[in-house]
Scaffold this motif. Structure first.
Motif, mmCIF file in Angstrom:
data_model
loop_
_atom_site.group_PDB
_atom_site.id
_atom_site.type_symbol
_atom_site.label_atom_id
_atom_site.label_comp_id
_atom_site.label_asym_id
_atom_site.label_seq_id
_atom_site.Cartn_x
_atom_site.Cartn_y
_atom_site.Cartn_z
ATOM 1 N N LYS A 1 57.456 55.840 41.253
ATOM 2 C CA LYS A 1 58.102 54.720 41.951
ATOM 3 C C LYS A 1 57.636 53.402 41.346
ATOM 4 C CE LYS A 1 58.684 57.046 46.406
ATOM 5 N NZ LYS A 1 58.308 57.026 47.836
ATOM 6 N N GLN A 2 58.562 52.451 41.262
ATOM 7 C CA GLN A 2 58.194 51.160 40.691
ATOM 8 C C GLN A 2 57.030 50.564 41.458
ATOM 9 O OE1 GLN A 2 60.602 47.724 41.400
ATOM 10 N NE2 GLN A 2 60.049 46.740 39.479
ATOM 11 N N ALA A 3 56.059 50.035 40.720
ATOM 12 C CA ALA A 3 54.885 49.411 41.327
ATOM 13 C C ALA A 3 54.522 48.169 40.518
ATOM 14 C CB ALA A 3 53.721 50.392 41.369
ATOM 15 N N VAL A 4 54.386 47.042 41.220
ATOM 16 C CA VAL A 4 54.085 45.773 40.547
ATOM 17 C C VAL A 4 52.897 45.109 41.238
ATOM 18 C CG1 VAL A 4 54.963 43.503 39.868
ATOM 19 C CG2 VAL A 4 56.523 45.481 39.934
ATOM 20 N N THR A 5 51.882 44.771 40.435
ATOM 21 C CA THR A 5 50.662 44.141 40.922
ATOM 22 C C THR A 5 50.377 42.902 40.077
ATOM 23 O OG1 THR A 5 49.755 46.320 41.502
ATOM 24 C CG2 THR A 5 48.190 44.504 41.359
ATOM 25 N N HIS A 6 50.004 41.804 40.725
ATOM 26 C CA HIS A 6 49.593 40.586 40.020
ATOM 27 C C HIS A 6 48.100 40.377 40.271
ATOM 28 C CE1 HIS A 6 53.858 39.285 39.529
ATOM 29 N NE2 HIS A 6 53.999 39.946 40.661
ATOM 30 N N TYR A 7 47.369 39.960 39.256
ATOM 31 C CA TYR A 7 45.933 39.748 39.433
ATOM 32 C C TYR A 7 45.495 38.491 38.704
ATOM 33 C CZ TYR A 7 45.486 41.662 34.700
ATOM 34 O OH TYR A 7 45.609 41.873 33.352
ATOM 35 N N ARG A 8 44.450 37.864 39.245
ATOM 36 C CA ARG A 8 43.865 36.713 38.552
ATOM 37 C C ARG A 8 42.358 36.706 38.754
ATOM 38 N NH1 ARG A 8 43.005 31.869 41.480
ATOM 39 N NH2 ARG A 8 43.820 31.824 43.619
ATOM 40 N N VAL A 9 41.671 36.007 37.857
ATOM 41 C CA VAL A 9 40.210 35.972 37.860
ATOM 42 C C VAL A 9 39.719 34.904 38.834
ATOM 43 C CG1 VAL A 9 38.165 35.473 36.468
ATOM 44 C CG2 VAL A 9 40.066 36.790 35.486
ATOM 45 N N LEU A 10 38.791 35.280 39.726
ATOM 46 C CA LEU A 10 38.117 34.307 40.579
ATOM 47 C C LEU A 10 36.748 33.943 40.024
ATOM 48 C CD1 LEU A 10 38.938 35.623 44.181
ATOM 49 C CD2 LEU A 10 40.009 33.724 42.965
ATOM 50 N N GLU A 11 36.023 34.969 39.536
ATOM 51 C CA GLU A 11 34.678 34.724 39.010
ATOM 52 C C GLU A 11 34.285 35.868 38.082
ATOM 53 O OE1 GLU A 11 30.294 33.393 40.831
ATOM 54 O OE2 GLU A 11 31.851 34.172 42.166
ATOM 55 N N ARG A 12 33.686 35.500 36.938
ATOM 56 C CA ARG A 12 33.248 36.517 35.976
ATOM 57 C C ARG A 12 31.730 36.668 36.024
ATOM 58 N NH1 ARG A 12 36.684 33.256 33.135
ATOM 59 N NH2 ARG A 12 38.743 34.145 32.687
ATOM 60 N N PHE A 13 31.289 37.895 35.844
ATOM 61 C CA PHE A 13 29.860 38.199 35.764
ATOM 62 C C PHE A 13 29.596 38.880 34.423
ATOM 63 C CE2 PHE A 13 31.326 38.388 40.177
ATOM 64 C CZ PHE A 13 30.613 37.323 40.707
ATOM 65 N N ARG A 14 28.389 39.366 34.211
ATOM 66 C CA ARG A 14 28.074 39.936 32.890
ATOM 67 C C ARG A 14 28.905 41.180 32.588
ATOM 68 N NH1 ARG A 14 22.898 41.532 31.033
ATOM 69 N NH2 ARG A 14 22.328 42.248 33.131
ATOM 70 N N SER A 15 29.091 42.018 33.591
ATOM 71 C CA SER A 15 29.842 43.257 33.352
ATOM 72 C C SER A 15 30.889 43.536 34.437
ATOM 73 C CB SER A 15 28.880 44.454 33.282
ATOM 74 O OG SER A 15 27.946 44.293 32.240
ATOM 75 N N HIS A 16 31.165 42.546 35.280
ATOM 76 C CA HIS A 16 32.097 42.724 36.380
ATOM 77 C C HIS A 16 32.933 41.458 36.569
ATOM 78 C CE1 HIS A 16 28.891 45.651 37.123
ATOM 79 N NE2 HIS A 16 29.798 46.370 37.754
ATOM 80 N N THR A 17 33.993 41.576 37.363
ATOM 81 C CA THR A 17 34.858 40.431 37.651
ATOM 82 C C THR A 17 35.286 40.477 39.120
ATOM 83 O OG1 THR A 17 35.749 40.609 35.401
ATOM 84 C CG2 THR A 17 36.911 39.141 36.916
ATOM 85 N N HIS A 18 35.196 39.314 39.765
ATOM 86 C CA HIS A 18 35.738 39.146 41.119
ATOM 87 C C HIS A 18 37.193 38.697 40.951
ATOM 88 C CE1 HIS A 18 35.553 36.746 45.177
ATOM 89 N NE2 HIS A 18 36.259 37.844 45.284
ATOM 90 N N THR A 19 38.119 39.481 41.450
ATOM 91 C CA THR A 19 39.540 39.211 41.212
ATOM 92 C C THR A 19 40.300 39.019 42.524
ATOM 93 O OG1 THR A 19 40.080 41.569 41.231
ATOM 94 C CG2 THR A 19 39.582 40.587 39.097
ATOM 95 N N ARG A 20 41.417 38.326 42.418
ATOM 96 C CA ARG A 20 42.371 38.230 43.525
ATOM 97 C C ARG A 20 43.630 38.971 43.089
ATOM 98 N NH1 ARG A 20 42.579 32.731 46.554
ATOM 99 N NH2 ARG A 20 40.730 33.723 47.442
ATOM 100 N N VAL A 21 44.116 39.853 43.958
ATOM 101 C CA VAL A 21 45.223 40.742 43.593
ATOM 102 C C VAL A 21 46.338 40.603 44.617
ATOM 103 C CG1 VAL A 21 45.866 43.114 43.031
ATOM 104 C CG2 VAL A 21 43.519 42.353 42.650
ATOM 105 N N LYS A 22 47.552 40.410 44.130
ATOM 106 C CA LYS A 22 48.703 40.283 45.034
ATOM 107 C C LYS A 22 49.668 41.442 44.801
ATOM 108 C CE LYS A 22 52.260 37.149 46.699
ATOM 109 N NZ LYS A 22 52.828 35.791 46.660
ATOM 110 N N LEU A 23 50.017 42.108 45.891
ATOM 111 C CA LEU A 23 50.952 43.227 45.806
ATOM 112 C C LEU A 23 52.386 42.736 45.896
ATOM 113 C CD1 LEU A 23 49.436 46.005 48.104
ATOM 114 C CD2 LEU A 23 49.503 45.945 45.620
ATOM 115 N N GLU A 24 53.203 43.212 44.976
ATOM 116 C CA GLU A 24 54.641 42.974 45.072
ATOM 117 C C GLU A 24 55.309 44.198 45.716
ATOM 118 O OE1 GLU A 24 58.133 42.023 41.919
ATOM 119 O OE2 GLU A 24 56.247 40.954 41.585
ATOM 120 N N THR A 25 54.773 45.377 45.432
ATOM 121 C CA THR A 25 55.217 46.623 46.059
ATOM 122 C C THR A 25 54.020 47.215 46.804
ATOM 123 O OG1 THR A 25 54.666 47.789 44.021
ATOM 124 C CG2 THR A 25 56.967 47.120 44.305
ATOM 125 N N GLY A 26 54.231 48.300 47.532
ATOM 126 C CA GLY A 26 53.140 48.863 48.321
ATOM 127 C C GLY A 26 53.005 50.359 48.159
#
Length: 324
Positions: free
Chosen positions: A209-234
């Motif tokens: 099934k079609q699935a669309v996700t948008h993501y952006r960076v909030l904060e970067r760490f040495r080996s990890h990332t805090h992200t914000r993710v928006k769902l277009e589908t569920g």
């Protein structure tokens, strides 16, 4: 006590002349818009919705002035127990409620979780939701995902919220901590279906099934990332599957994270927290939708849970220890 209720439904409407000449199912959808088209079509086929006393087919043409009568019973959707389980309710009125789901709470009874679920709690808090499909639950969060969910308290609210979800006008924004350093945000458009190897897992597969996700960076760490993710589908496990698919699985995800990774020479406290983080680091932070009765645009925000903020603080300490 087991919830097995039936609610009598009796509706009557005269077809306005401007609607005359349309199919019965089309007219019924406009006159009884608190019910879904599929439900109305089923009632027509079962003879519960008559035209001038006659049983017609959904595709039959109906003329202005005809009288539609709907007489049926709405049955409970299942034999579920009402249970007194505490809920963190953020907002509630006669039509809907918005709650902040904790980690560990299963949304709907299933194999291995016959009770003790959000649905059981809703039946205790709002007994009438036994007459709404899935007790008013219009979208789910995984057992260990925290954050905001909306629940419909009436059939009309359920129909309209489901329509909004299908039209993608409900805004659901999550925050996640992922493994790996993401350089920039992006969009993932990749179909999701059941894995052919492991039926309990979802996967990006051709023909899914079609699935669309948008993501952006909030904060970067040495080996990890805090992200914000928006769902277009569920889709089921959508964020977890999509982020793993592009190489940035969620911290603590027992299914999709793969091999455990830690930053080199990391503080023992951070190593322990990453190893022992009890769930996927995913939180439904923002919810925005049109109120199903008033049409007013409404929005809610849920603060990040304690385990999430503690991990972020340890990741910041780790990054600062290695600056320069």
């Amino acid at each position: 006590m087991s919830q097995i209720n039936k609610q009598a439904l009796h509706l009557r409407a005269e077809v306005p002349y401007e609607l005359g000449g349309q199919r019965l199912d089309q007219i019924a959808a406009q006159l009884f818009d608190e019910h879904s088209r599929s439900r109305l079509s089923a009632w027509i086929k079962e003879g519960h919705l008559t035209v001038d006393g006659a049983v017609l087919r959904p595709r039959d043409v109906v003329h202005g002035g005809a009288v539609l009568v709907l007489e049926t019973e709405i049955e409970a959707q299942g034999e579920w127990q009402a249970q007194d389980i505490a809920l963190e309710i953020v907002y509630e009125d006669d039509h809907l409620l918005v709650l902040d789901k904790p980690a560990g709470l299963v949304v709907h009874p299933a194999a291995g979780h016959a009770d003790g679920t959000l649905l059981n709690a809703l039946l205790h808090h709002v007994p009438d939701v036994v007459n709404v499909p899935r007790a008013g639950i219009v979208h789910r969060l995984d057992k260990d995902t925290t954050g905001l969910m909306v629940v419909a308290k009436t059939l009309e609210a359920h129909t309209r919220l489901v329509a909004q979800l299908q039209a993608r006008t409900v805004s659901r924004i999550y925050e996640a901590i992922v493994i790996g350093v993401i350089t920039a945000g992006g969009k993932i458009d990749a179909p999701i279906g059941r894995s052919s190897q492991q039926r309990q897992r979802m996967a990006v597969i051709a023909g899914g099934k079609q699935a669309v996700t948008h993501y952006r960076v909030l904060e970067r760490f040495r080996s990890h990332t805090h992200t914000r993710v928006k769902l277009e589908t569920g889709r089921t496990h959508q964020i977890r599957v999509h982020m793993s698919h592009i190489g940035y699985p969620l911290v603590g995800d027992p299914v999709y994270a793969g091999r455990f990774r830690i930053p080199p020479a990391a503080n023992p406290s951070l190593v322990q927290q990453l190893k022992e983080f009890p769930r996927q680091a995913l939180h439904a932070r923002f919810l925005e939708l049109d109120h199903p009765a008033t049409g007013e645009r409404m929005k809610w925000e849920s603060p990040l849970p304690e385990d999430f903020t503690w991990l972020l603080s340890l990741l910041r300490q780790d990054r600062e220890a290695f600056v320069g």
